[in-house]
Scaffold this active site. Structure first.
Site, PDB file in Angstrom:
ATOM      1  N   ASP A   1      -2.270  -1.697  -3.938  1.00 11.02           N
ATOM      2  CA  ASP A   1      -2.659  -0.553  -4.774  1.00 11.02           C
ATOM      3  C   ASP A   1      -1.557  -0.258  -5.793  1.00 11.02           C
ATOM      4  OD1 ASP A   1      -0.724   0.601  -3.176  1.00 11.02           O
ATOM      5  OD2 ASP A   1      -2.048   2.085  -2.263  1.00 11.02           O
TER       6      ASP A   1
ATOM      7  N   LEU B   1       0.865  -1.188   0.000  1.00  8.05           N
ATOM      8  CA  LEU B   1       0.000   0.000   0.000  1.00  8.05           C
ATOM      9  C   LEU B   1       0.896   1.230   0.000  1.00  8.05           C
ATOM     10  CD1 LEU B   1      -3.135  -0.105   0.372  1.00  8.05           C
ATOM     11  CD2 LEU B   1      -2.767   0.276   2.795  1.00  8.05           C
ATOM     12  N   HIS B   2       0.857   2.018  -1.053  1.00  4.28           N
ATOM     13  CA  HIS B   2       1.690   3.227  -1.017  1.00  4.28           C
ATOM     14  C   HIS B   2       1.121   4.400  -1.819  1.00  4.28           C
ATOM     15  CE1 HIS B   2       3.012   1.664  -4.900  1.00  4.28           C
ATOM     16  NE2 HIS B   2       3.416   2.889  -5.182  1.00  4.28           N
ATOM     17  N   ARG B   3      -0.019   4.179  -2.488  1.00  5.35           N
ATOM     18  CA  ARG B   3      -0.568   5.275  -3.298  1.00  5.35           C
ATOM     19  C   ARG B   3      -1.027   6.420  -2.406  1.00  5.35           C
ATOM     20  NH1 ARG B   3       0.666   4.805  -8.422  1.00  5.35           N
ATOM     21  NH2 ARG B   3       1.009   2.606  -8.674  1.00  5.35           N
TER      22      ARG B   3
END
Ligand code: UD1
Length: 371
Positions: free
Chosen positions: A282, A204-206
């Site tokens: 993501d 998850l990094h967006r």
């Protein structure tokens, strides 16, 4: 011919590796590898050079982090000097990061032809910085390399000439085929005490997810209701700080269920993905890697540029909706022999020789094979 390849962020190193190896085989090309320095931590950049047997860049511009304008602007200032100095005949940019856009814009303004690897991917969501980057890059490129037929068609719809586009396939698939066997030696499952197909791999990094505390809270709440599903989460540096604000992550149930680890290398990630019951992500690249490794994917976004994986039934878009997240995960857990089913799907991302096709096309262009 002098070919400059500009990279800067983690996924670009992976998608460039097959191209770099192919370039080094071709005597007619003088190669210039430039790193913008967008990613600078060892585990976000250097580790991949070792794993993928890549030469050091001839220059690292050391641009580092910043707002979009600061980061892109600094890159352009440094790249202008570098391009003027090294005088490439073509600048190649992979993917859709700020390094991609900075490279493309700087080159085209110096009237150096640009080629774009992974052209034509579209989510049609201009809130995503990557969508902005890839659209603008495509429209200042002379040569465009499409990963899939769908990407090719999208470029045609936007008025790009057929002669400029090559349906090359995806270089991340080339890389995966080259490295999957080698990756078996990492021992990552043992290290993290995991059993094959009994856990989910999460990334998850967006900004749309991690820069919104409410969204993060919703997503992790949904995960914790999946009681029988241990989750391994290699945490991107961007995400680490934001996680501090997520209340549900402080509860014992979450601490027991979700294991946070530092960002891991390419080989470890391939193994973690291959053996996972499902991938929750993501990331754009991981949606494709899960597809190639026949692991079902749940994409924590409202849109994706890799719509092929959705249409084929290997990936599902759930946004940050807890109900959708839980339903999708439960369905995967309840489906028998799901990986065997995914293995039978056709692969729209080429035949594993994208890098070769890309360089053949570049050389053909250079020799004036088409105009
Ligand atoms: C960038 C790309 C994204 C890609 C991702 C892969 C853009 C707009 N986004 O996002 O498309 O999927 O890389 O990882 O180019 N940081 C570190 N160490 C590093 C790098 C970053 O600590 O080596 C931290 C910094 O706090 C930085 C933040 O991560 O501000 C974000 O980094 P940045 O390069 O701006 O974007 P990413 O989120 O990594």
């Amino acid at each position: 011919m002098k070919l400059m390849l500009i990279i800067g962020a983690r996924p670009q190193i992976i998608k460039s590796a097959p191209i770099i190896h192919e370039v080094l085989k071709r005597n007619e090309i003088e190669f210039q590898l430039v790193h913008t320095g967008q990613h600078y931590d060892f585990e976000m950049s250097k580790i991949f050079f070792g794993e993928l047997d890549l030469p050091d860049p001839i220059i690292n511009l050391g641009v580092g982090s910043g707002t979009h304008a600061v980061q892109t602007g600094k890159m352009m200032i440094e790249l202008e000097k570098t391009i003027e100095n090294l005088k490439p005949d073509m600048v190649m940019v992979p993917g859709d990061t700020n390094s991609t856009l900075a490279g493309a814009l700087t080159a085209v303004k110096l009237q150096v032809p640009v080629s774009h690897v992974e052209a034509g991917a579209r989510s049609y969501d201009m809130r995503m910085p990557e969508e902005v980057n890839r659209r603008l890059t495509d429209h200042c490129s002379t040569l465009l390399f499409a990963s899939t037929r769908n990407c090719f068609e999208k470029l045609r719809e936007e008025g790009i000439k057929k002669q400029q586009i090559k349906l090359s396939g995806d270089t991340m698939y080339d890389a995966l085929l080259e490295h999957i066997r080698r990756s078996e030696k990492t021992g990552i499952l043992k290290k993290l005490n995991l059993q094959s197909e009994e856990y989910a791999a999460l990334t998850l990094h967006r900004p749309e997810n991690v820069d919104s505390p409410e969204r993060l809270e919703r997503i992790f709440k949904a995960f914790t209701s999946l009681k029988n599903l241990p989750i391994v989460f290699p945490v991107h540096p961007r995400t680490r700080q934001e996680l501090e604000t997520v209340k549900v992550m402080k509860q014992k149930a979450a601490v027991d269920q979700i294991e946070l680890v530092e960002p891991i290398g390419y080989h470890e990630m391939l193994q973690l993905t291959k053996h996972a019951k499902m991938v929750l992500t993501d990331s754009g690249g991981l949606q494709k890697e899960a597809f190639w490794l026949h692991t079902p994917c749940i994409t924590l976004r409202d849109t994706t540029e890799w719509t092929e994986t959705i249409e084929l039934g290997a990936n599902v878009l759930v946004g940050s909706d807890p109900k959708k997240i839980v339903e999708a995960a439960e369905e995967i857990m309840e489906t028998n022999k799901i990986k065997a089913k995914l293995q039978k799907l056709r692969n729209p991302f080429g035949d594993g020789h994208a890098a070769q096709k890309i360089l053949d096309f570049v050389l053909k262009w250079r020799q004036g094979g088409f105009r």
